[in-house]
Design a protein around this motif. Structure first.
Motif, PDB file in Angstrom:
ATOM      1  N   TYR A 115      10.607 -22.444 -29.002  1.00 44.86           N
ATOM      2  CA  TYR A 115      11.037 -22.774 -30.352  1.00 44.86           C
ATOM      3  C   TYR A 115      10.136 -22.056 -31.355  1.00 44.86           C
ATOM      4  O   TYR A 115       8.907 -22.047 -31.215  1.00 44.86           O
ATOM      5  CB  TYR A 115      10.941 -24.275 -30.631  1.00 44.86           C
ATOM      6  N   LYS A 116      10.745 -21.475 -32.378  1.00 46.82           N
ATOM      7  CA  LYS A 116       9.999 -21.028 -33.543  1.00 46.82           C
ATOM      8  C   LYS A 116      10.014 -22.180 -34.543  1.00 46.82           C
ATOM      9  O   LYS A 116      11.060 -22.518 -35.105  1.00 46.82           O
ATOM     10  CB  LYS A 116      10.623 -19.774 -34.159  1.00 46.82           C
ATOM     11  N   LEU A 117       8.844 -22.802 -34.738  1.00 48.60           N
ATOM     12  CA  LEU A 117       8.747 -23.990 -35.579  1.00 48.60           C
ATOM     13  C   LEU A 117       8.237 -23.637 -36.972  1.00 48.60           C
ATOM     14  O   LEU A 117       7.284 -22.872 -37.122  1.00 48.60           O
ATOM     15  CB  LEU A 117       7.806 -25.018 -34.951  1.00 48.60           C
ATOM     16  N   VAL A 118       8.888 -24.188 -37.972  1.00 57.12           N
ATOM     17  CA  VAL A 118       8.357 -24.198 -39.337  1.00 57.12           C
ATOM     18  C   VAL A 118       8.036 -25.657 -39.648  1.00 57.12           C
ATOM     19  O   VAL A 118       8.927 -26.508 -39.634  1.00 57.12           O
ATOM     20  CB  VAL A 118       9.372 -23.628 -40.349  1.00 57.12           C
ATOM     21  N   LEU A 119       6.758 -25.935 -39.890  1.00 61.95           N
ATOM     22  CA  LEU A 119       6.308 -27.318 -40.026  1.00 61.95           C
ATOM     23  C   LEU A 119       6.334 -27.782 -41.478  1.00 61.95           C
ATOM     24  O   LEU A 119       6.109 -26.998 -42.408  1.00 61.95           O
ATOM     25  CB  LEU A 119       4.895 -27.469 -39.462  1.00 61.95           C
ATOM     26  N   ASP A 120       6.592 -29.071 -41.653  1.00 58.86           N
ATOM     27  CA  ASP A 120       6.549 -29.673 -42.974  1.00 58.86           C
ATOM     28  C   ASP A 120       5.099 -29.716 -43.452  1.00 58.86           C
ATOM     29  O   ASP A 120       4.205 -30.146 -42.705  1.00 58.86           O
ATOM     30  CB  ASP A 120       7.117 -31.093 -42.910  1.00 58.86           C
ATOM     31  N   PRO A 121       4.821 -29.280 -44.683  1.00 59.74           N
ATOM     32  CA  PRO A 121       3.423 -29.235 -45.155  1.00 59.74           C
ATOM     33  C   PRO A 121       2.734 -30.598 -45.178  1.00 59.74           C
ATOM     34  O   PRO A 121       1.517 -30.674 -45.006  1.00 59.74           O
ATOM     35  CB  PRO A 121       3.551 -28.658 -46.572  1.00 59.74           C
ATOM     36  N   MET A 122       3.503 -31.677 -45.379  1.00 60.98           N
ATOM     37  CA  MET A 122       2.894 -33.004 -45.459  1.00 60.98           C
ATOM     38  C   MET A 122       2.762 -33.649 -44.083  1.00 60.98           C
ATOM     39  O   MET A 122       1.664 -34.024 -43.659  1.00 60.98           O
ATOM     40  CB  MET A 122       3.729 -33.918 -46.374  1.00 60.98           C
TER      41      MET A 122
END
Length: 261
Positions: free
Chosen positions: A55-62
Motif C-alpha cells: 500500500y502507498k499510504l498518505v497519513l492524516d496529519p493529526m
C-alpha cells in the motif's frame, strides 16, 4: 517493498540472461522459429506472475502522525497470479492486448495509534470518543485481497532479431476485489479493515519475447499502480485509531510475468 523486490529482479535477470544466451548468441546454423507467428490477426496464450503488493499510504496529519513519526506502517508480501492473453495485431510494431487474470494478495497494516487518546475530548472537526487500550490484535490488520485484474494494454515492440525482440507496454486496469468486505457492517472495532470492491489502475511493462520451435515465451516486469483510494472509512462511532489515521491507501505492485503464447 522495493528493496525486497530487487531480489526478485536479480533472480529474474539471471533467468532472462540464460534465455538470451540460448536464443540470441547461438546463431550459427539456426533457423528462425515461428516466422509467421506475429502476422496472425489474433493470438492467444496464458501467463503466470510472481507479485509483490504493497500500500502507498498518505497519513492524516493529526491521527496518523506524531511529529515526524508515522503511526501506521504497511508491510508488503509476495504472492502469485495467473491469467489469459488475447492479442490483436494492429500493425508491424503495435499490438492491443487484453490479459484478464486473478491476483491473490495478502498485506499487513500496523497501527501504533494509541497516542490518539489525546483527542478523546474531541476537536472542531471530530467528535469526542471513549479511549480504549489497543491490544496486539487491535494494532495488526491482515488485509487479504483477490483481484480480478482486467488490463487493456497497448504494446510496442522492436524489430525481431533472430529469435527474440524487445517490447514495452502500457495501459489501464479495472480491478475488482472479491474480498473487499466493502458493504460489511463491522469495521476495525471488530477487527475488519474494509476496502473498495471496484478499482482502477494503470500499468507499465518491459520485457523480451523469445521464439521457440513450438511457442513464444515472454518474461517481463510489470508495475501496477492504483488510481483510486481503496480504503473504506470506519463507522462514525469508531475511535480514530484506524482509518481516521489514513488519508488514502492505494495499492502498488511489481510483477514478474511469464507469458506463453
Amino acid at each position: 517493498m522495493w528493496k525486497t523486490a530487487s531480489k526478485i529482479h536479480f533472480v529474474a535477470a539471471i533467468f532472462i540472461a540464460s534465455l538470451g544466451n540460448a536464443q540470441l548468441f547461438r546463431t550459427k546454423d539456426r533457423a528462425d522459429n515461428l516466422e509467421g507467428f506475429d502476422n496472425q490477426k489474433f493470438s492467444y496464450g496464458f501467463y503466470l506472475a510472481g507479485n509483490n503488493f504493497d500500500y502507498k499510504l498518505v497519513l492524516d496529519p493529526m491521527f496518523g502522525m506524531d511529529g515526524q513519526k508515522n503511526l501506521v506502517q504497511s508491510k508488503s508480501s509476495y504472492s502469485f497470479g495467473a491469467g489469459l492473453i488475447g492479442k490483436l495485431r494492429l500493425n508491424d510494431n503495435f499490438d492491443l492486448r487484453f490479459e484478464p487474470g486473478l491476483q491473490f494478495v495478502e498485506r499487513e497494516l500496523y497501527f501504533n495509534t494509541q497516542s490518539n487518546d489525546q483527542y478523546a475530548g474531541g476537536t472542531n472537526a471530530n467528535p469526542p470518543f471513549t479511549p480504549r487500550t489497543l491490544t496486539d490484535a487491535d494494532k495488526l490488520r491482515t488485509v487479504k485481497s483477490t483481484y480480478v485484474d482486467l488490463p487493456l494494454l497497448i504494446e510496442v515492440h522492436g524489430d525481431r532479431w533472430y529469435n527474440s525482440r524487445p517490447y514495452a507496454a502500457a495501459g489501464v486496469n479495472w480491478m475488482m476485489n472479491l474480498q473487499s468486505n466493502s458493504k460489511a457492517a463491522d469495521d476495525n472495532s471488530q477487527g475488519l479493515f474494509r476496502t473498495t470492491s471496484s478499482n482502477f489502475a494503470w500499468s507499465a511493462e518491459l520485457g523480451i519475447q523469445f521464439y521457440f520451435s513450438r511457442f513464444k515465451l515472454t518474461p517481463g516486469f510489470r508495475g501496477t499502480f492504483m488510481i483510486n483510494d481503496e480504503m473504506v472509512a470506519d463507522n462514525p462511532d469508531t475511535p480514530p485509531y484506524w482509518t481516521s489515521a489514513i488519508s488514502s491507501a492505494k495499492s502498488r505492485a511489481l510483477m514478474f510475468v511469464l507469458k506463453f503464447e
